[in-house]
Design an enzyme around this catalytic site. Structure first.
Site, PDB file in Angstrom:
ATOM      1  N   ASN A   1      -1.111   1.674   6.219  1.00 36.46           N
ATOM      2  CA  ASN A   1      -0.357   0.778   5.736  1.00 36.46           C
ATOM      3  C   ASN A   1       0.021  -0.261   6.951  1.00 36.46           C
ATOM      4  O   ASN A   1       0.339   0.161   7.928  1.00 36.46           O
ATOM      5  CB  ASN A   1       0.960   1.213   5.184  1.00 36.46           C
ATOM      6  CG  ASN A   1       0.847   1.938   4.004  1.00 36.46           C
ATOM      7  OD1 ASN A   1      -0.551   1.961   3.285  1.00 36.46           O
ATOM      8  ND2 ASN A   1       1.657   2.317   3.319  1.00 36.46           N
ATOM      9  N   GLY A   2       0.023  -1.713   6.481  1.00 35.46           N
ATOM     10  CA  GLY A   2       0.416  -2.444   7.554  1.00 35.46           C
ATOM     11  C   GLY A   2      -0.723  -3.501   7.973  1.00 35.46           C
ATOM     12  O   GLY A   2      -1.781  -3.452   6.987  1.00 35.46           O
TER      13      GLY A   2
ATOM     14  N   HIS B   1      17.531 -36.221 -12.356  1.00 31.15           N
ATOM     15  CA  HIS B   1      16.885 -36.923 -11.253  1.00 31.15           C
ATOM     16  C   HIS B   1      15.456 -36.638 -11.195  1.00 31.15           C
ATOM     17  O   HIS B   1      14.669 -36.957 -10.095  1.00 31.15           O
ATOM     18  CB  HIS B   1      17.514 -36.421  -9.895  1.00 31.15           C
ATOM     19  CG  HIS B   1      19.139 -36.872  -9.899  1.00 31.15           C
ATOM     20  ND1 HIS B   1      19.391 -38.168  -9.658  1.00 31.15           N
ATOM     21  CD2 HIS B   1      20.163 -36.337 -10.040  1.00 31.15           C
ATOM     22  CE1 HIS B   1      20.644 -38.200  -9.408  1.00 31.15           C
ATOM     23  NE2 HIS B   1      21.492 -36.851  -9.808  1.00 31.15           N
TER      24      HIS B   1
ATOM     25  N   LYS C   1       5.851  -4.244  -4.628  1.00 32.73           N
ATOM     26  CA  LYS C   1       7.273  -3.969  -4.527  1.00 32.73           C
ATOM     27  C   LYS C   1       8.069  -4.387  -3.266  1.00 32.73           C
ATOM     28  O   LYS C   1       8.918  -4.841  -3.276  1.00 32.73           O
ATOM     29  CB  LYS C   1       7.618  -2.591  -4.849  1.00 32.73           C
ATOM     30  CG  LYS C   1       8.955  -2.198  -5.198  1.00 32.73           C
ATOM     31  CD  LYS C   1       9.712  -2.731  -6.152  1.00 32.73           C
ATOM     32  CE  LYS C   1      11.182  -2.171  -6.194  1.00 32.73           C
ATOM     33  NZ  LYS C   1      11.940  -3.314  -7.085  1.00 32.73           N
TER      34      LYS C   1
ATOM     35  N   GLU D   1      17.697 -16.877 -10.487  1.00 33.08           N
ATOM     36  CA  GLU D   1      17.312 -15.275 -10.677  1.00 33.08           C
ATOM     37  C   GLU D   1      16.553 -15.225 -11.857  1.00 33.08           C
ATOM     38  O   GLU D   1      15.677 -14.576 -12.045  1.00 33.08           O
ATOM     39  CB  GLU D   1      18.544 -14.348 -10.172  1.00 33.08           C
ATOM     40  CG  GLU D   1      18.185 -12.969 -10.609  1.00 33.08           C
ATOM     41  CD  GLU D   1      17.139 -12.470  -9.649  1.00 33.08           C
ATOM     42  OE1 GLU D   1      16.670 -13.019  -8.814  1.00 33.08           O
ATOM     43  OE2 GLU D   1      16.812 -11.303  -9.897  1.00 33.08           O
TER      44      GLU D   1
ATOM     45  N   ARG E   1       4.481   0.347  -6.101  1.00 38.30           N
ATOM     46  CA  ARG E   1       4.357  -0.336  -4.914  1.00 38.30           C
ATOM     47  C   ARG E   1       3.498  -1.774  -5.006  1.00 38.30           C
ATOM     48  O   ARG E   1       3.413  -2.480  -4.272  1.00 38.30           O
ATOM     49  CB  ARG E   1       4.249   0.387  -3.567  1.00 38.30           C
ATOM     50  CG  ARG E   1       5.121   1.406  -3.242  1.00 38.30           C
ATOM     51  CD  ARG E   1       4.418   2.296  -2.278  1.00 38.30           C
ATOM     52  NE  ARG E   1       4.286   1.691  -1.116  1.00 38.30           N
ATOM     53  CZ  ARG E   1       5.320   1.667   0.198  1.00 38.30           C
ATOM     54  NH1 ARG E   1       6.509   2.482  -0.433  1.00 38.30           N
ATOM     55  NH2 ARG E   1       5.014   1.460   1.071  1.00 38.30           N
TER      56      ARG E   1
ATOM     57  N   LYS F   1      13.097 -14.167 -12.701  1.00 35.46           N
ATOM     58  CA  LYS F   1      12.598 -12.739 -13.233  1.00 35.46           C
ATOM     59  C   LYS F   1      11.619 -12.985 -14.485  1.00 35.46           C
ATOM     60  O   LYS F   1      10.545 -12.341 -14.633  1.00 35.46           O
ATOM     61  CB  LYS F   1      14.048 -12.253 -13.967  1.00 35.46           C
ATOM     62  CG  LYS F   1      13.909 -10.851 -14.213  1.00 35.46           C
ATOM     63  CD  LYS F   1      14.457  -9.968 -12.880  1.00 35.46           C
ATOM     64  CE  LYS F   1      13.805 -10.590 -11.519  1.00 35.46           C
ATOM     65  NZ  LYS F   1      14.282  -9.783 -10.551  1.00 35.46           N
TER      66      LYS F   1
ATOM     67  N   TRP G   1      -3.061  -2.593  -1.247  1.00 33.32           N
ATOM     68  CA  TRP G   1      -2.861  -3.907  -1.824  1.00 33.32           C
ATOM     69  C   TRP G   1      -3.402  -4.816  -0.818  1.00 33.32           C
ATOM     70  O   TRP G   1      -3.030  -4.958   0.592  1.00 33.32           O
ATOM     71  CB  TRP G   1      -1.021  -4.168  -1.938  1.00 33.32           C
ATOM     72  CG  TRP G   1      -0.516  -5.301  -2.227  1.00 33.32           C
ATOM     73  CD1 TRP G   1      -0.804  -5.634  -3.916  1.00 33.32           C
ATOM     74  CD2 TRP G   1      -0.233  -6.483  -1.946  1.00 33.32           C
ATOM     75  NE1 TRP G   1      -0.548  -6.926  -3.724  1.00 33.32           N
ATOM     76  CE2 TRP G   1       0.243  -7.505  -2.808  1.00 33.32           C
ATOM     77  CE3 TRP G   1       0.094  -7.006  -0.381  1.00 33.32           C
ATOM     78  CZ2 TRP G   1       0.576  -8.624  -2.536  1.00 33.32           C
ATOM     79  CZ3 TRP G   1       0.534  -8.088  -0.140  1.00 33.32           C
ATOM     80  CH2 TRP G   1       0.897  -8.768  -1.113  1.00 33.32           C
TER      81      TRP G   1
ATOM     82  N   CYS H   1       0.865  -1.216   0.018  1.00 31.77           N
ATOM     83  CA  CYS H   1      -0.023   0.121   0.013  1.00 31.77           C
ATOM     84  C   CYS H   1       0.971   1.272   0.052  1.00 31.77           C
ATOM     85  O   CYS H   1       2.068   1.362   0.567  1.00 31.77           O
ATOM     86  CB  CYS H   1      -0.854  -0.043   1.207  1.00 31.77           C
ATOM     87  SG  CYS H   1      -1.668  -1.498   1.508  1.00 31.77           S
TER      88      CYS H   1
ATOM     89  N   GLU I   1       7.907 -14.126 -13.107  1.00 34.31           N
ATOM     90  CA  GLU I   1       7.230 -13.094 -12.689  1.00 34.31           C
ATOM     91  C   GLU I   1       6.721 -12.274 -13.510  1.00 34.31           C
ATOM     92  O   GLU I   1       5.616 -11.327 -13.261  1.00 34.31           O
ATOM     93  CB  GLU I   1       7.859 -12.412 -11.137  1.00 34.31           C
ATOM     94  CG  GLU I   1       9.136 -11.337 -11.535  1.00 34.31           C
ATOM     95  CD  GLU I   1       9.887 -10.811 -10.369  1.00 34.31           C
ATOM     96  OE1 GLU I   1      11.203 -10.739 -10.380  1.00 34.31           O
ATOM     97  OE2 GLU I   1       9.025 -10.447  -9.427  1.00 34.31           O
TER      98      GLU I   1
END
Ligand code: F6R
Length: 603
Positions: free
Chosen positions: A100-101, A500, A598, A477, A27, A481, A74, A2, A484
């Site tokens: 926020n939180g 395997h 973010k 990585e 964000r 990337k 969010w 948020c 996402e």
């Protein structure tokens, strides 16, 4: 996560709030809203979806006033919806709150309020705060916030306005970032600097439970007991330009291209001199019997690279852990341990929790952080800063690269201090590190080839990444990337692990990205590469291994020569561009991939 903005001043609040919220879009959010106190009283406008939806609503029903709060949400409690979006009002519609939180005891608080007859409009924890605020309010917003902080458990950054107080914007925070700032035309609160940078460069960072009361030309601060507090202003040195796209189609692309400069600045600040160098000089690495590196997502992948580099150079074992797992395994750490916490935002809840646990157990803590003034930067005993500047795209690129280079420098510095390498060797490795920015720019100047290949891989259902040793770390990585931002399924494997089980997933035309930068392991990774080609795969080989007899099934992208342990800094650029171009070809919302935030400030 948020975003919050609040304004009180001489100008109309709505354009300022909307402008600030736009700067916070990066964000991640799923709804947005604002509350304005004007001549007609307290009015709220909120809307599920993008800010443009809120703008349309406001165009149809404008709000006037010079005091207001805004929020991008969010979802954490309750689905994304108009009703659940912020601001929230108390029952008397007198106090409006943005938050926020997460309020951890909101159910208990809500039950008590319901028993007293309160009716709630939303499923959010924030609405509980608005109800409580009205209950506590006796004409003094500061007292109201102190009382709130006494009952609220969890994390919060709060902006509060009250219909009775047209001259005051209130704010308080705990475990969620919040800043205040004063400009020529008014005062602001915000969850992040870009939201207010257009108006002021001088900001105040609120610490936990500190209170801010802002007037049209004033910022007053109080400690948790309500005593006046003198806070130091901090000057923001980066420009708004660096927080904008600069003509590129996406922030992510701009941030990928900035990496030469970011590496250069981070190295300048760390290798032979600078504030990071001073931190490293003050770190007595020989004191620690155990090194643990932790972080989430890409920061964890950086830790994985760091483990290979540190162990090979220092010959000291390094444990790595995903920060969200760290505290649930009762880690064996004590005063002889050094816990390194990697985080771009410095606000990732799981990484903060790992930091606090490490401190509780007496371990020394070292942050590797991008956002100065963030929780990890402030709470870690020592902190190294990545000079990446604001990273706006949700998918990290330049901050990740800066984390890698700091891990190399930390490793070389430690190896020299421990006597595992000579001073001369450290000097040579330092020069190798210094060569990275130019080599990175060389890779970034030839994006055309990657773009061309990416165009033909858009339709892939699944893409695999393989590598060995540090190439495996960077494969992880590359895979993260890609998935996402392109929404293509992807997995990263150590080359030798394929046989395997995973090799059963390789079929005709599956794309495998094979990374080969360790000469001693060329035969091994090339043999894994042949194994997938013989099962129908097409391969993109990133690195300089010699190739023969694989015909059209393999395309090679060579990289500038560099000391092998530092090669992830070059191979990752190819992997970032690959992910970027594939997602761009699919026309996706690259800077704000679905469901992602973010800065993940909840567990
Ligand atoms: C991936 C990505 C995330 C972050 C992770 C940690 O591109 O950006 O995986 O790396 O959420 O975030 P920070 O570094 O802010 O702690």
């Amino acid at each position: 996560m948020c975003g919050i903005i609040g304004y009180i001043g001489m100008k109309e609040a709505v354009p300022i709030l909307l402008g600030g919220l736009k700067k916070l879009e990066y964000r991640g959010y799923d709804s947005a809203g604002i509350a304005v106190l004007g001549r007609g009283g307290l009015a709220v406008s909120k809307e599920k979806g993008r800010l443009s939806a809120l703008e349309s609503r406001l165009a149809a029903s404008p709000l006037e006033g010079t005091l207001g709060i805004g929020h991008t949400r969010w979802a954490t409690h309750g689905e994304p919806s108009d009703l659940n979006s912020h601001p929230h009002l108390g029952e008397q519609q007198k106090i409006a709150v943005v938050h926020n939180g997460i309020i951890e005891n909101y159910r208990q608080l809500k039950e008590k309020l319901v028993q007293r007859g309160a009716a709630f409009q939303s499923e959010t924890d924030t609405e509980v705060i608005a109800h409580l605020a009205e209950q506590f309010y006796r004409g003094d917003l500061k007292e109201t916030m102190i009382k709130l902080s006494e009952v609220l458990e969890g994390s919060y950054a709060l902006g509060i306005i009250c219909a009775d107080k047209p001259e005051v914007l209130g704010a308080i925070k705990k475990d969620s970032p919040l800043i205040a700032g004063l400009s020529e035309h008014g005062a602001f609160i915000a969850s992040d600097i870009p939201a207010i940078l257009e108006h002021t460069r001088e900001v105040y960072y609120l610490q936990d439970r500190e209170i801010a009361l802002l007037g049209r030309d004033s910022c007053e601060f109080f400690d948790p007991q309500g005593e006046p507090l003198i806070k130091e202003k901090e000057e923001v040195t980066w420009s708004l330009d660096s927080a904008e796209k600069g003509g590129h189609p996406h922030f992510m692309f701009k941030e990928i291209l900035e990496q030469g400069r970011v590496l250069r600045e981070t190295i300048q600040d760390s290798l032979w001199k600078g504030r990071n160098h001073e931190v490293l000089e003050g770190l007595d690495i020989a004191r620690y019997r155990k090194i643990v590196i932790t972080g989430c997502g890409s920061a964890y992948n950086a830790a994985l690279v760091g483990k290979y580099v540190f162990e090979e150079l220092c010959r000291v074992p390094v444990e790595i852990d995903i920060a969200s797992e760290f505290r649930y395994r009762d880690p064996i750490i004590d005063a002889s341990s050094l816990v390194v916490l990697i985080s771009q935002s410095g606000e990732t809840a799981d990484t903060i929790a790992a930091l606090r646990l490490a401190k509780e157990k007496g371990a020394a803590t070292l942050g590797i952080v991008n956002v100065v003034g963030s929780t990890i930067a402030k709470e870690a005993e020592l902190c190294l800063f990545t000079s990446a500047g604001p990273e706006i795209a949700v998918a990290t690129t330049k901050a990740f690269s800066a984390q890698l280079v700091l891990l190399y420098i930390f490793s070389v510095h430690s190896a020299a201090a421990l006597g595992a390498i000579t001073k001369e060797e450290a000097q040579i490795l330092g020069e190798e590190i210094q060569s990275l920015p130019d080599k990175a720019e060389e890779v970034l100047s030839s994006t055309g080839m990657i773009q061309k290949h990416a165009a033909s891989w858009v339709g892939k259902k699944s893409i695999f990444f393989i590598g060995r040793n540090i190439d495996y770390a960077i494969a992880a990585e590359g895979s993260l990337k890609l998935k996402e931002i392109s929404y293509i399924h992807s997995e990263a494997y150590a080359g030798g692990e394929l046989k395997h089980g995973t090799i059963s997933l390789i079929e005709d035309n599956t794309l495998v990205v094979s990374i080969a930068s360790r000469k001693a392991l060329y035969p091994k990774i090339m043999s894994n590469t042949e194994q997938v080609i013989s099962r129908g795969a097409r391969v993109l080989l990133v690195g300089n291994a010699e190739v023969s007899g694989m015909g059209d099934d393999l395309v090679q992208l060579s990289l500038p020569r560099v000391y092998e342990l530092f090669s992830p800094s070059l191979s990752v650029l190819v992997l970032q561009l690959l992910a970027y171009y594939i997602a761009a070809n699919k026309g996706l919302d690259i800077d704000k991939p679905r469901n992602l935030a973010k800065s993940v400030t909840v567990e």
